[in-house]
Design a protein around this motif. Structure first.
Motif, mmCIF file in Angstrom:
data_model
loop_
_atom_site.group_PDB
_atom_site.id
_atom_site.type_symbol
_atom_site.label_atom_id
_atom_site.label_comp_id
_atom_site.label_asym_id
_atom_site.label_seq_id
_atom_site.Cartn_x
_atom_site.Cartn_y
_atom_site.Cartn_z
ATOM 1 N N SER A 247 0.844 -1.197 0.000
ATOM 2 C CA SER A 247 0.000 0.000 0.000
ATOM 3 C C SER A 247 0.874 1.240 0.000
ATOM 4 N N HIS A 248 0.258 2.396 0.301
ATOM 5 C CA HIS A 248 1.002 3.658 0.391
ATOM 6 C C HIS A 248 1.545 3.880 1.801
ATOM 7 N N ARG A 249 1.248 2.982 2.725
ATOM 8 C CA ARG A 249 1.700 3.124 4.108
ATOM 9 C C ARG A 249 2.783 2.103 4.434
ATOM 10 N N ARG A 250 3.576 2.424 5.464
ATOM 11 C CA ARG A 250 4.524 1.417 5.946
ATOM 12 C C ARG A 250 3.798 0.235 6.560
ATOM 13 N N ARG A 251 2.673 0.518 7.201
ATOM 14 C CA ARG A 251 1.809 -0.547 7.704
ATOM 15 C C ARG A 251 0.366 -0.071 7.590
ATOM 16 N N VAL B 192 4.541 -3.698 3.139
ATOM 17 C CA VAL B 192 5.402 -3.072 2.139
ATOM 18 C C VAL B 192 4.792 -1.737 1.716
ATOM 19 N N GLN B 193 5.592 -0.694 1.798
ATOM 20 C CA GLN B 193 5.171 0.612 1.295
ATOM 21 C C GLN B 193 5.606 0.706 -0.166
ATOM 22 N N ALA C 36 -1.817 -8.775 -1.040
ATOM 23 C CA ALA C 36 -2.912 -7.822 -1.186
ATOM 24 C C ALA C 36 -2.346 -6.539 -1.789
ATOM 25 N N TRP C 37 -2.879 -6.143 -2.927
ATOM 26 C CA TRP C 37 -2.452 -4.933 -3.628
ATOM 27 C C TRP C 37 -3.552 -3.889 -3.424
ATOM 28 N N ALA D 288 0.921 2.083 -5.874
ATOM 29 C CA ALA D 288 1.846 1.175 -5.197
ATOM 30 C C ALA D 288 2.053 -0.088 -6.022
ATOM 31 N N THR D 289 0.976 -0.594 -6.613
ATOM 32 C CA THR D 289 1.077 -1.796 -7.445
ATOM 33 C C THR D 289 2.012 -1.557 -8.629
ATOM 34 N N GLY D 290 1.796 -0.457 -9.325
ATOM 35 C CA GLY D 290 2.638 -0.150 -10.479
ATOM 36 C C GLY D 290 4.092 0.032 -10.109
ATOM 37 N N HIS D 291 4.338 0.664 -8.955
ATOM 38 C CA HIS D 291 5.731 0.909 -8.564
ATOM 39 C C HIS D 291 6.447 -0.396 -8.236
ATOM 40 N N VAL D 292 5.778 -1.318 -7.538
ATOM 41 C CA VAL D 292 6.411 -2.601 -7.217
ATOM 42 C C VAL D 292 6.719 -3.378 -8.491
ATOM 43 N N LEU D 293 5.787 -3.382 -9.439
ATOM 44 C CA LEU D 293 6.023 -4.113 -10.687
ATOM 45 C C LEU D 293 7.149 -3.477 -11.500
#
Length: 377
Positions: A29-33, A50-51, A209-210, A215-220
């Motif tokens: 997500s956009h948060r650290r937790r 995961v942020q 969980a995305w 956040a999804t695009g950045h991880v990919l």
């Protein structure tokens, strides 16, 4: 302060600390937790938080001005205010603050919490709706369940995850203008990104969980930049349960050939329920003598008692439990257990030995001389 009828905290069941015990779930997500991590953890899951992106509360003034001008170009039915700070930023960046305030006076105002409502009152606004839960999610839940078709919603957003609820409103026929009171930035924790990419690629997570498209695009993109995207997408969905909170994150994943599960509503409770159903459906069930056996992500559940087991040994147990009574050779286990693909016979013997030690006092695995191993059914 008035409260929309029928809203408040979603019916969250009492936490069951054994429901998801033995499963490891990553929350991106956009948060650290994120709150979803806390919800899943209360039900026993092991969490990797995961942020994937940061939501910096310093909006792009030009983007806010463009969104405001677009939103005010037609009549507004509802204005959703996610935060007091977001309202201040919005008014500061609006090309014509007085025009915006005139619109706010004629629209239905929905404030996420008391502080946000007070910020609106500070500008002479009085008729403000809120929810008992005091969150933007509950405002979106209210709008989604109260005939949004044909209504124009002007939504001040504080986080990329809220875009999922906006898209859900559009799919029900609402006209939604998003005003982002934040600026997305890459996360500071590159180690966390690298770790989750490797865990997915090695099939060491049970589910991911995305929660938002950014956040999804950045991880990919991070996975692609480091040559890990094919390994990651190969596991998602096929071997690692993949749930997106809403349609936008799902679209990003589908662009890369991954088909996620999407809950009926883009909120934490629905996302947690979808994750729970999916991981529990993938658990392997069989019997071990007179006992029931359930093999979970990193544990075995024997007659309701949980035994934590390391990754390699639990993968061996899972392979044996899928074929109860059958003898699996070393070659069979190498083909079915990713971590043993290049292991020699001694490494397989050690994995079986660790499996036996993890469940003391139970005859779990039989060695069939010169042939292999089978579950002790």
């Amino acid at each position: 302060m008035q409260h929309p009828a029928g809203t408040g905290n979603a019916g969250e069941p009492a936490a069951d600390p054994s429901l998801l015990a033995g499963f490891t779930i990553a929350v991106i997500s956009h948060r650290r937790r994120h709150r979803l991590a806390d919800l899943l953890e209360r039900h026993g899951a092991r969490i990797v938080s995961v942020q994937g992106v940061r939501a910096v509360p310093q909006p792009d003034r030009a983007a806010v001005a463009r969104a405001t001008a677009d939103g005010l170009a037609r009549p507004v039915d509802d204005v959703l205010a996610a935060s007091a700070g977001g309202i201040r930023s919005w008014l500061q960046a609006a090309p014509d603050p007085e025009h915006l305030l005139r619109t706010l006076r004629t629209a239905r105002l929905l404030a996420a919490d008391a502080r946000t409502a007070d910020a609106l009152r500070g500008h002479g606004l009085r008729d403000i709706l809120s929810t008992a839960a005091g969150s933007a999610d509950e405002l979106f839940r209210y709008l989604l369940t109260h005939a949004p078709a044909g209504r124009h919603v002007l939504a001040q957003l504080d986080a990329p995850v809220q875009a999922e609820a906006c898209q859900a409103l559009r799919e029900l026929g609402a006209d939604v203008t998003e005003v982002p009171a934040f600026r997305p930035e890459p996360p500071n924790d590159v180690v966390g990104l690298r770790r989750v990419v490797e865990l997915i690629s090695r099939r060491q997570l049970d589910a991911v969980a995305w929660l938002d498209p950014l956040a999804t695009g950045h991880v990919l993109r991070f996975a692609a930049d480091h040559g890990r995207l094919p390994a990651l997408t190969e596991q998602l969905g096929a071997h690692v349960v993949t749930v997106s909170r809403g349609p936008l994150a799902a679209g990003v994943l589908r662009h890369h050939g991954v088909t996620p599960d999407v809950p009926p509503l883009p909120f934490d409770e629905e996302t947690a329920a979808a994750l729970a159903r999916s991981v529990l459906d993938r658990a392997v069930h069989t019997t071990l003598g007179a006992m029931t056996l359930e093999v979970r992500g990193h544990a075995a559940l024997l007659d309701g008692r949980l035994y934590p087991i390391q990754q390699g040994p639990v993968d061996v147990l899972r392979a044996l439990a899928r074929a109860p009574g059958d003898v699996l050779s070393g070659a069979d286990l190498r083909a079915q257990v990713p971590g043993l693909a290049h292991a020699d016979d001694h490494a397989i013997e050690m994995a079986v030995s660790r499996l036996r030690r993890a469940v003391p006092g139970v005859e779990l695995v039989h060695t069939v001389i010169k042939r292999g191993y089978r579950l002790a059914v």
